[in-house]
Design an enzyme around this catalytic site. Structure first.
Site, short mmCIF file in Angstrom:
data_model
loop_
_atom_site.label_atom_id
_atom_site.label_comp_id
_atom_site.label_asym_id
_atom_site.label_seq_id
_atom_site.Cartn_x
_atom_site.Cartn_y
_atom_site.Cartn_z
N TYR A 98 0.87 -1.19 0.18
CA TYR A 98 0.05 -0.04 -0.23
C TYR A 98 0.82 1.22 0.21
O TYR A 98 1.87 1.32 0.75
CB TYR A 98 -0.75 -0.13 1.25
CG TYR A 98 -1.52 1.29 1.28
CD1 TYR A 98 -2.71 1.47 0.43
CD2 TYR A 98 -1.44 2.00 2.49
CE1 TYR A 98 -3.57 2.68 0.69
CE2 TYR A 98 -2.16 3.31 2.64
CZ TYR A 98 -3.19 3.55 1.72
OH TYR A 98 -4.10 4.83 1.92
N ASP A 170 -0.29 -7.46 7.02
CA ASP A 170 -1.30 -6.65 6.45
C ASP A 170 -2.47 -7.65 5.83
O ASP A 170 -2.44 -7.97 4.65
CB ASP A 170 -0.90 -5.65 5.51
CG ASP A 170 -2.17 -4.46 5.36
OD1 ASP A 170 -3.41 -4.86 5.62
OD2 ASP A 170 -1.88 -3.18 4.99
N LYS A 195 -11.62 -0.37 5.20
CA LYS A 195 -12.00 -1.15 4.05
C LYS A 195 -13.10 -2.28 4.24
O LYS A 195 -14.32 -1.95 4.46
CB LYS A 195 -10.79 -1.83 3.33
CG LYS A 195 -9.55 -0.88 3.36
CD LYS A 195 -9.69 0.28 2.25
CE LYS A 195 -8.58 1.35 2.74
NZ LYS A 195 -7.28 1.03 2.53
C1 LIG Z 1 -6.12 1.65 2.98
C2 LIG Z 1 -5.05 0.80 3.32
C3 LIG Z 1 -4.06 0.95 4.40
C4 LIG Z 1 -4.04 2.36 5.25
O1 LIG Z 1 -5.28 2.32 5.84
P1 LIG Z 1 -6.13 3.73 6.49
O2 LIG Z 1 -7.13 3.36 6.90
O3 LIG Z 1 -6.32 4.32 4.92
O4 LIG Z 1 -5.01 4.44 7.09
C5 LIG Z 1 -3.06 -0.01 4.65
N1 LIG Z 1 -3.01 -0.93 4.11
C6 LIG Z 1 -3.62 -1.49 2.92
C7 LIG Z 1 -3.71 -2.68 2.41
C8 LIG Z 1 -4.75 -0.44 2.82
O5 LIG Z 1 -5.72 -1.15 1.63
#
Ligand SMILES: *Cc1c(COP(=O)(O)O)cnc(C)c1O
Length: 380
Positions: A98, A170, A195
Site C-alpha cells: 500500500y 497486513d 476497507k
Molecule cells: C487503506 C490501506 C491501508 C491504510 O489504511 P487507512 O485506514 O487508510 O489509514 C493500509 N494497508 C492497506 C492494504 C490498505 O488498503
C-alpha cells in the site's frame, strides 16, 4: 462456533446493564472514580472505552489472536506498530505495498534511522536471502496492493522465526473471513478497517491483532502512549460492518471472479491480476491458504495512461475513487492516485505501470459489473 456465527456473537454479549443487543456508544471521555485510583475499569477515553473494548475483543477473536487493538486509521495502527522498533532496527518488507505504508516506512528510514529492505515476498527464497543479515520484523501484504501477489505465509513465518524476527501481515485485502495469518504463524495482523471490516465506505479505522498475550499488553501500552485511537462512534460502525463480513466477502468474491473472467483474454487487456484465475502465478497457493479470492481485481490495459483514462471514463457503475472494500464498486488508477507517492521508476520496476487499474468489486449484481467493464473495454 463457526466463523459466520462468531462474526455476530464472539465476544459480543448483550449489554449487561440493559440487555441491548448492540453495544451502547459510550460518548464519555472520562469516568468517575470513587476515590483516587478506585474505578470500575474505565479511566480515560484514550486508555480505554467500553464500545472500543467490544470491537477490540471481537477482532481479536476473529483473527484467532490473544487480543486486538483498534486505531483511528490503518496508518495509525502502522505508526503505533513502528513505535516498537527503535532506530537501527531492520525491517524486511514486501515490495508491492500500500502506497501509504511505503511512504511511512521511508519516512521512518530517513527520519529515525529505521533500516528497511524491500523484497518480493511471493518468493520465499528472496525473503530467506534478505535474512542473511539480521532483521527484527518481516512485514507482508498478501494479497498485495495493487498487484494481488500471494505470499506463502506459513513458509515466511518459519523464515522470520528461524532468525528471531517477528512477522506482521497486513490482512486488509483478505480479511479474517478469507485468511487468518496468526493461524499460519504470523505474530501481528494489521488492518485498515476502513476497507472490508467497516465495509460501507463510511468510516476510517485500523486495528492490530497480536498472537501473544505479552504483545497485546505491550501494544496496548503503545496505543495509549501514542494516542491514535478511534472514536466510540467509529468503533460502533466497524463492529456493525463486521456482522455482515461473511456474506459480503462471498458476494465480493463472486463479483470479482465474474469481472476478472470478463476482462481476461480481451485484446486490449495486457494482464489481469486475480488470485482466483488459473492464470495467476500463485493460484494453487491462494486455494490452499485462503477461503476465497476476495473482491479486488487489477487489470492493465494496453495504451498506458491515455487508455486507462478512457477505460475509467467508460465506467458507470464503478465510481472513480480511492479506497476499496465497500458495498459499492470503485475503480482506482494507482499510478496517479493511491500510489502517486511512490516514484514512477520505483513503481514501474514492480509492475505498477500507467495502464494499471484496480477494481474493488462491490456487492451489486455481478452481471451489471460485467456489463460495465465490457462497455468500458469497447471504448479502448
Ligand atoms: C487503506 C490501506 C491501508 C491504510 O489504511 P487507512 O485506514 O487508510 O489509514 C493500509 N494497508 C492497506 C492494504 C490498505 O488498503
Amino acid at each position: 462456533m463457526r466463523f459466520d456465527t462468531r462474526l455476530i456473537h464472539a465476544r459480543q454479549p448483550p449489554d449487561p446493564l440493559t440487555g441491548a443487543v448492540n453495544p451502547p456508544i459510550y460518548l464519555s471521555s472520562t469516568f468517575r472514580q470513587r476515590a483516587p485510583n478506585e474505578h470500575q475499569g474505565w479511566v480515560y477515553g484514550r486508555s480505554g472505552n467500553p464500545t472500543r473494548a467490544v470491537l477490540e475483543a471481537a477482532i481479536g477473536d476473529l483473527e484467532s489472536g490473544a487480543g486486538g487493538l483498534a486505531f483511528s486509521s490503518g496508518l495509525g495502527a502502522l505508526v503505533t506498530l513502528l513505535e516498537e522498533f527503535p532506530s537501527g532496527s531492520r525491517i524486511v518488507a514486501g515490495d508491492d505495498l500500500y502506497g501509504g505504508t511505503w511512504r511511512l516506512f521511508e519516512h521512518h528510514r530517513r527520519q529515525f534511522g529505521l533500516r528497511v529492505d524491500y523484497v518480493d515476498t511471493s518468493e520465499p527464497d528472496a525473503v530467506a536471502a534478505a535474512f542473511a543479515s539480521p532483521a527484527d520484523l518481516l512485514y507482508v501484504e498478501s494479497p498485495t496492493n495493487p498487484l494481488l501477489k500471494i505470499s506463502d505465509l506459513r513458509a515466511l513465518a518459519r523464515i522470520a522465526h528461524a532468525h528471531g524476527a517477528r512477522m506482521a501481515v497486513d490482512n486488509t485485502f483478505a480479511t479474517p473471513a478469507l485468511q487468518r495469518p496468526l493461524e499460519l504463524g504470523a505474530d501481528i495482523v494489521l488492518h485498515s478497517t476502513t476497507k472490508y471490516l467497516g465495509g460501507h465506505s463510511d468510516v476510517i479505522g485500523g486495528a492490530l491483532v497480536l498472537r501473544k498475550a505479552a504483545d497485546v499488553e505491550r501494544f496496548a501500552w503503545l496505543q495509549n502512549a501514542a494516542g491514535a485511537v478511534p472514536s466510540p462512534f467509529d468503533c460502533f460502525l466497524v463492529l456493525r460492518g463486521i456482522h455482515t463480513l461473511g456474506v459480503r466477502m462471498r458476494a465480493h468474491t463472486a463479483a470479482a471472479t465474474a469481472v476478472a473472467r470478463a476482462l481476461e483474454g480481451h485484446r486490449r487487456v495486457r494482464a489481469v491480476h486475480y488470485p482466483g484465475l488459473r492464470s495467476h502465478p500463485q493460484y494453487a497457493l491462494a486455494r490452499r491458504q485462503m477461503d476465497g479470492s476476495g473482491g479486488i481485481v487489477s487489470v492493465e490495459v494496453a495504451g498506458g495512461m491515455r487508455a486507462a483514462r478512457r477505460f475509467v471514463a467508460g465506467l458507470e457503475v464503478f465510481t472513480l475513487a480511492e479506497s476499496l472494500g465497500g458495498v459499492e464498486s470503485l475503480v482506482d488508477h494507482p499510478a496517479s492516485m493511491t500510489h502517486a507517492s511512490v516514484p514512477k521508476a520505483e513503481r514501474e520496476r514492480h509492475g505498477v505501470r500507467d495502464g494499471l487499474l484496480r477494481l474493488s468489486c462491490g456487492i451489486e449484481d455481478p452481471a451489471d459489473l460485467v456489463d460495465d467493464v465490457r462497455a468500458a473495454l469497447r471504448r479502448l
